[in-house]
Write an enzyme that holds these catalytic residues in place. Structure first.
Site, mmCIF file in Angstrom:
data_model
loop_
_atom_site.group_PDB
_atom_site.id
_atom_site.type_symbol
_atom_site.label_atom_id
_atom_site.label_comp_id
_atom_site.label_asym_id
_atom_site.label_seq_id
_atom_site.Cartn_x
_atom_site.Cartn_y
_atom_site.Cartn_z
ATOM 1 N N SER A 1 -1.437 4.009 -4.109
ATOM 2 C CA SER A 1 -2.461 2.623 -4.011
ATOM 3 C C SER A 1 -1.853 1.948 -2.788
ATOM 4 O O SER A 1 -2.813 1.273 -2.160
ATOM 5 C CB SER A 1 -2.316 1.854 -5.123
ATOM 6 N N ASP B 1 0.026 -9.215 -8.892
ATOM 7 C CA ASP B 1 0.866 -8.375 -9.671
ATOM 8 C C ASP B 1 2.193 -7.898 -9.125
ATOM 9 O O ASP B 1 3.087 -7.179 -9.989
ATOM 10 C CB ASP B 1 0.109 -6.790 -9.703
ATOM 11 N N HIS C 1 1.552 -4.608 -5.319
ATOM 12 C CA HIS C 1 0.727 -4.274 -4.195
ATOM 13 C C HIS C 1 0.914 -5.537 -3.321
ATOM 14 O O HIS C 1 0.919 -6.662 -3.442
ATOM 15 C CB HIS C 1 -0.604 -4.061 -4.646
#
Length: 211
Positions: free
Chosen positions: A30, A181, A184
């Protein structure tokens, strides 16, 4: 005659530049895919813009899959290494750490990826991940050693820490570069990573051209 030759150069120079363009696949998770960011603010678009600014003649392919582990990368490296790919960035391992995957398993997967690249005669930039201390010092040492050992074994370009571009210091202070979060990167954080890894990506392109 000079005017005629100049005109020919102007006509064919874009074709020559295109022929000399290097295609680099960015194999990752990601962090590569650009999770949580507008498409233009992810790692690959920002790195592409940085490379364009350097006149690098590089085209990046986004081979990042959110949630991928080193096992996922090993499973899809074969179809990532298509004939047009001249070089590859490998940035995997973050999800292995989140899941506490055995470092020996991660090593086997990374070895599979690097072996596939070697067989395809594709130079690699391997980017490592620093393990947190909560799994213990032995786990941390083994996991981090995977990257350095394999980079040496396969003769790849190597950056030991994906997040090194954020700098050192209080982890809490570094959170300004992350999305809520805490995992990221935000767009500004990605920009710092790009500035840190960009010069080595230029080295990777140079290797690909020399092969």
């Amino acid at each position: 005659m000079r005017k005629f030759l100049a005109a020919l150069i102007l006509i064919f120079s874009p074709v020559l530049a295109l022929a000399d363009e290097i295609t680099i696949a960015a194999l990752g998770d990601s962090l590569t895919q650009g999770y949580g960011l507008p498409p233009e603010e992810g790692l690959v678009p920002q790195l592409q813009a940085w490379l364009d600014g350097q006149g690098a003649g590089v085209h990046l392919l986004n081979a990042g899959v959110s949630g991928d582990t080193t096992a996922g990368g090993a499973a899809r490296v074969g179809w990532t290494l298509t004939p047009e790919v001249d070089a590859m960035i490998v940035a995997l391992g973050g999800n292995d750490l989140l899941r506490g995957i055995d470092p020996a398993e991660a090593r086997r997967n990374l070895d599979t990826i690097l072996k596939a690249a070697q067989e395809a005669h594709v130079p690699v930039l391997l980017i490592g991940m620093r393990a947190p201390g909560n799994y213990g010092p032995d786990y941390k040492a083994a996991f981090e050693a995977n990257y350095a050992d394999l980079a040496q074994a396969y003769g790849t370009l190597f950056l030991p820490d994906y997040f090194a571009g954020l700098g050192e210091g209080d982890p809490a202070a570094l959170q300004r570069w992350f999305q809520p979060d805490g995992i990221h990167l935000n767009a500004e954080g990605v920009a710092k990573i790009v500035a840190a890894i960009g010069p080595t990506v230029l080295d990777l392109a140079a290797r690909a051209r020399a092969d």
